[in-house]
Design an enzyme around this catalytic site. Structure first.
Site, mmCIF file in Angstrom:
data_model
loop_
_atom_site.group_PDB
_atom_site.id
_atom_site.type_symbol
_atom_site.label_atom_id
_atom_site.label_comp_id
_atom_site.label_asym_id
_atom_site.label_seq_id
_atom_site.Cartn_x
_atom_site.Cartn_y
_atom_site.Cartn_z
ATOM 1 N N GLY A 17 11.744 0.985 -5.111
ATOM 2 C CA GLY A 17 11.142 1.120 -3.730
ATOM 3 C C GLY A 17 11.845 0.153 -2.957
ATOM 4 O O GLY A 17 12.147 -1.014 -3.194
ATOM 5 N N ASP A 134 6.039 -5.995 -3.457
ATOM 6 C CA ASP A 134 4.875 -6.482 -4.386
ATOM 7 C C ASP A 134 4.724 -7.776 -4.664
ATOM 8 O O ASP A 134 3.642 -8.499 -4.875
ATOM 9 C CB ASP A 134 4.792 -5.646 -5.553
ATOM 10 C CG ASP A 134 4.900 -4.212 -5.154
ATOM 11 O OD1 ASP A 134 4.438 -3.574 -4.003
ATOM 12 O OD2 ASP A 134 4.850 -3.324 -5.971
ATOM 13 N N ARG A 178 1.034 -1.890 -5.853
ATOM 14 C CA ARG A 178 0.999 -1.444 -6.976
ATOM 15 C C ARG A 178 -0.147 -2.051 -8.024
ATOM 16 O O ARG A 178 -1.291 -2.093 -7.498
ATOM 17 C CB ARG A 178 2.357 -1.537 -7.718
ATOM 18 C CG ARG A 178 2.531 -0.476 -8.788
ATOM 19 C CD ARG A 178 3.917 -0.675 -9.555
ATOM 20 N NE ARG A 178 4.974 -0.270 -8.728
ATOM 21 C CZ ARG A 178 5.569 1.011 -8.551
ATOM 22 N NH1 ARG A 178 4.985 1.980 -9.216
ATOM 23 N NH2 ARG A 178 6.633 1.103 -7.663
HETATM 24 O O1 F6P Z 1 6.809 -1.079 -5.588
HETATM 25 C C1 F6P Z 1 6.766 -1.087 -3.968
HETATM 26 C C2 F6P Z 1 5.563 0.111 -3.579
HETATM 27 O O2 F6P Z 1 5.731 -0.082 -2.293
HETATM 28 C C3 F6P Z 1 4.315 -0.245 -4.277
HETATM 29 O O3 F6P Z 1 3.557 -1.096 -3.333
HETATM 30 C C4 F6P Z 1 3.808 1.086 -4.101
HETATM 31 O O4 F6P Z 1 2.750 1.231 -4.977
HETATM 32 C C5 F6P Z 1 4.890 1.846 -4.462
HETATM 33 O O5 F6P Z 1 6.046 1.125 -4.269
HETATM 34 C C6 F6P Z 1 4.998 3.303 -3.694
HETATM 35 O O6 F6P Z 1 6.070 4.017 -4.385
HETATM 36 P P1 F6P Z 1 6.509 5.092 -3.349
HETATM 37 O O7 F6P Z 1 7.459 4.804 -2.266
HETATM 38 O O8 F6P Z 1 7.219 5.919 -4.520
HETATM 39 O O9 F6P Z 1 5.388 6.237 -2.963
#
Ligand code: F6P
Length: 328
Positions: A17, A134, A178
């Site tokens: 991410g 996070d 997360r």
């Molecule tokens: O790890 C960063 C994060 O933004 C988390 O806080 C969240 O759960 C996840 O990535 C969301 O992932 P994606 O962008 O794949 O939906």
């Protein structure tokens, strides 16, 4: 030029991410590599770019006007192909083809898990920089992007407070993180929320409703910040459970979502990214690898990937107490 550590060409990539400050980290890696007389290339799209050979040379001017920009110019992804031994062999062959001797990987625990395997299977020296909103990595007090995400969430909650007060409502605001509650506890404190539900602390719906009932003796509106990974569920689940116990409450839910991942990085994130980016190149030049750089008590420290991934970073319990005291 090849240095004593056998490094003449460094590759840099962002993975997982994205987080605000990744661009500032790329800029720092590129400029520091050039400062030391090295070549530097950007790998596009995280590990996918290694497997698919998306490698571009970067110069000092390619990273001009970048420190203030959110996102990542190198793009980011979570790669399925790199999870296979064949994918990693292709990645290693591409690195050899370009003469890339070492890598700087900017990302979170998934990124570092991949970096470990690449090192174990193909001997590629890699230093990691903690790039995730996070803040869940052991070995650093803060990750790149966390401070910006918390500020973004705080500003949003400030706005929600205005309308919550106008309508005497109870709001549940869900933030990212997360499996961790660092963003939730920080923006709850900074925005004067009444309560924070986080995965690190077991809190029942009964406890929550009791606290909200107590608060409603003197307050007409309340805000509960919910970490997306809370064991009671997300903000919609928790709001529904609370409504069953407090049917008279006028409840609304806001999920902040990906807006927490964007925007210009804060001063803290720009400086953190710059310090760690420089340190990453210099660590590789000293022959260090298989480790993540972080900031602990304002000092740059290296933590082996296995500890950064496996170690547990706890939320300081005092923060919960301060929130409780100030919600009086
Ligand atoms: O790890 C960063 C994060 O933004 C988390 O806080 C969240 O759960 C996840 O990535 C969301 O992932 P994606 O962008 O794949 O939906």
């Amino acid at each position: 030029m090849t240095t004593a550590a056998g490094i003449g060409h460094i590759g840099v990539f962002t993975s997982g991410g994205d987080s605000p400050g990744m661009n500032a980290a790329i800029r720092a890696v590129v400029r520091c590599a050039i400062f030391h007389g090295l070549r530097v290339s950007g790998i596009q799209g995280g590990y996918n770019g290694l497997v698919d050979d998306r490698v571009v040379p970067l110069g000092a001017r390619d990273v001009s006007n970048l420190i203030q920009r959110g996102g990542t110019i190198l793009r980011s992804a979570r790669s399925a192909s790199f999870m296979t031994p064949e994918g990693r062999s292709k990645a290693a062959a591409n690195l050899r083809k370009h003469g890339i001797d070492a890598l700087v990987a900017i990302g979170g625990d998934g990124t570092f898990t991949g970096a470990r395997v690449l090192f174990q299977e193909h001997g590629t020296p890699i230093i990691g920089l903690p790039g995730t909103i996070d803040n869940d990595l052991y070995g650093t007090d803060r990750t790149i992007g966390y401070d910006t995400a918390v500020n973004t969430a705080m500003e949003a909650i400030d706005k929600i407070r205005d309308t919550a007060s106008s309508h005497d409502r109870l709001f549940f605001v869900e933030v990212m993180g997360r499996d961790s509650g660092f963003i939730a506890i920080a923006c709850a404190l900074a925005s004067g929320a009444e309560y924070a539900m986080v995965p690190e602390k077991l809190q029942s719906i009964n406890e929550l409703t009791r606290a909200l009932q107590e608060a409603s003796i003197t307050k007409s509106s309340s805000i509960v910040v919910v970490a997306e990974g809370d064991e009671e569920g997300g903000a919609f689940d928790i709001a529904r459970k609370v409504k069953e116990q407090l049917p008279d409450k006028d409840i609304r839910v806001t999920v902040l979502g990906h807006l927490q991942r964007g925007g210009a990085p804060t001063v803290q994130d720009r400086i953190l990214a710059s310090r760690l980016g420089v340190a990453a190149v210099e660590a590789l030049l000293k022959g260090r690898h298989d480790a993540m750089l972080g900031l602990v008590n304002d000092r740059v420290v290296l933590t082996p990937f296995k500890d950064a991934i496996g170690g547990h970073k706890a939320i300081e319990p005092e923060l919960f107490r301060v929130l409780e005291v100030l919600a009086t």
